[in-house]
Design an enzyme around this catalytic site. Structure first.
Site, mmCIF file in Angstrom:
data_model
loop_
_atom_site.group_PDB
_atom_site.id
_atom_site.type_symbol
_atom_site.label_atom_id
_atom_site.label_comp_id
_atom_site.label_asym_id
_atom_site.label_seq_id
_atom_site.Cartn_x
_atom_site.Cartn_y
_atom_site.Cartn_z
ATOM 1 N N ILE A 137 8.348 107.414 -10.280
ATOM 2 C CA ILE A 137 9.570 108.058 -10.748
ATOM 3 C C ILE A 137 9.604 109.520 -10.308
ATOM 4 C CG2 ILE A 137 10.833 108.803 -12.806
ATOM 5 C CD1 ILE A 137 9.847 106.254 -14.190
ATOM 6 N N ILE B 119 12.818 112.593 -19.121
ATOM 7 C CA ILE B 119 13.147 111.167 -18.977
ATOM 8 C C ILE B 119 11.878 110.329 -19.173
ATOM 9 C CG2 ILE B 119 15.236 111.401 -17.608
ATOM 10 C CD1 ILE B 119 11.778 110.847 -16.041
ATOM 11 N N ARG C 295 8.906 110.305 -22.184
ATOM 12 C CA ARG C 295 8.871 109.870 -23.574
ATOM 13 C C ARG C 295 9.028 111.110 -24.437
ATOM 14 N NH1 ARG C 295 9.430 105.277 -21.902
ATOM 15 N NH2 ARG C 295 8.186 103.439 -22.465
ATOM 16 N N GLU D 215 12.851 107.538 -31.849
ATOM 17 C CA GLU D 215 14.048 106.808 -31.446
ATOM 18 C C GLU D 215 14.303 105.643 -32.393
ATOM 19 O OE1 GLU D 215 13.598 105.852 -27.303
ATOM 20 O OE2 GLU D 215 13.480 107.962 -26.724
ATOM 21 N N HIS E 113 18.317 107.068 -24.224
ATOM 22 C CA HIS E 113 17.231 106.351 -23.534
ATOM 23 C C HIS E 113 17.786 105.254 -22.628
ATOM 24 C CE1 HIS E 113 12.675 105.305 -23.886
ATOM 25 N NE2 HIS E 113 13.134 105.092 -22.660
#
Length: 315
Positions: free
Chosen positions: A156, A230, A232, A261, A279
């Site tokens: 990523i 992006i 956690r 969350e 998310h």
């Protein structure tokens, strides 16, 4: 008879359709107690979300469990040592959603730096049509010439760096090791924060990265600095972030993940210099297909008595 697979975490039913075509699913939806010991006795594999806590005690409820397969790239909720002790293989979906997550990182970065939510509200309120001045609409520094730091240079992180470079920025990074990439390597997270004005968090969550982005790192970014997460929510000290945004110790933030969350604290949602998304970094059709492909490949290999192709090694 198809093999049984326990669905340990709560998933939308649409995401389970392909698995149900090949296996008998026991959908616990986060509540394993809904099944009896007899029903769980012959379950040899489970599918879970990587962020869902899963320790040895839960594993022991399934005496024949041999494989834990995470839907997605993350696995921070899995007690890998407990799984290894019990001879349970753990797999995930590495890189399956990397492109989509990188896209959302860039979207949040641009929206935060260019104050898109503020601009949107300015139009909707009628203030633009009424030519009402707004201090939030003053010209801001754009992307050209900015130094963007990427914390984590995995799949990523690399895709984020490649996308960000297209905006005529300088790109630097910090990760556990130096990589063969055309970006400036900084020897520590502190050095990266000192160097950049946009810090993009793309590191894997875990005990070693918990609250790695703390008050000191945010202070080092400076009053014109932005942070984008992006990864956690656990990687950023959320209380420190709220304080930095409130005191304007940093200019803004773009967040796709949060500490608890699906709840974003009111202190964050009330701030005009924060861009929020629920998310949804990897929540695209192509990402879900790719993640499901990895899950199916792991399950098929396990039930065929072969090693998981996407097994997580080490504890």
């Amino acid at each position: 008879m198809p093999d049984k697979v326990l669905i340990y975490s709560r998933f939308p039913k649409a995401q389970l359709t392909r698995f149900g075509e090949r296996y008998e699913l026991l959908n616990a939806a986060g509540k394993t107690e809904m099944f009896s010991a007899g029903e769980l006795a012959d379950v040899r594999a489970m599918i879970t979300a990587g962020g869902t806590p899963l320790g040895g005690e839960a594993m022991d409820l399934l005496p024949t469990l041999g494989a834990i397969v995470c839907y997605g790239t993350g696995y921070e909720g899995i007690d890998l040592a407990a799984a290894a002790k019990r001879g349970i293989a753990v797999g995930h979906s590495p890189g399956a959603n990397a492109a989509s997550v990188a896209d959302i990182a860039v979207m949040l970065m641009l929206a935060a730096v260019r104050r898109l939510p503020v601009a949107d509200s300015y139009i909707r309120s009628g203030d633009w049509a009424g030519r009402k001045p707004s201090p939030m609409m003053r010209p801001q520094a754009g992307m050209r010439g900015r130094k963007v730091g990427v914390y984590g240079m995995g799949e990523i992180g690399r895709k984020i760096a490649a996308r960000v470079a297209a905006f005529e920025t300088e790109v630097g990074y910090f990760s556990r090791s130096k990589h063969d990439v055309p970006y400036h390597y900084l020897p520590s997270l502190e050095a990266l924060a000192d160097w950049c004005s946009v810090l993009v968090v793309a590191v894997r969550a875990g005990a070693e990265t918990n609250h790695a982005v703390n008050a000191d790192i945010l202070r080092r970014l400076g009053s014109d600095g932005f942070v984008v997460n992006i990864s956690r929510g656990s990687v950023i000290d959320e209380k420190a972030l709220v304080a930095a945004l409130t005191d304007q110790a940093i200019a803004g933030a773009g967040l796709d993940v949060f500490a608890k969350e699906p709840h974003a604290p009111d202190a964050l949602t009330a701030l005009p210099n924060v861009v929020l998304s629920p998310h949804l970094g990897g929540h695209t059709l192509e990402s879900h297909v790719a993640m499901q492909d990895c899950v199916l490949a792991n399950l098929e290999a396990f039930f065929a008595g072969k090693p998981l192709p996407y097994e997580i090694r080490g504890s």
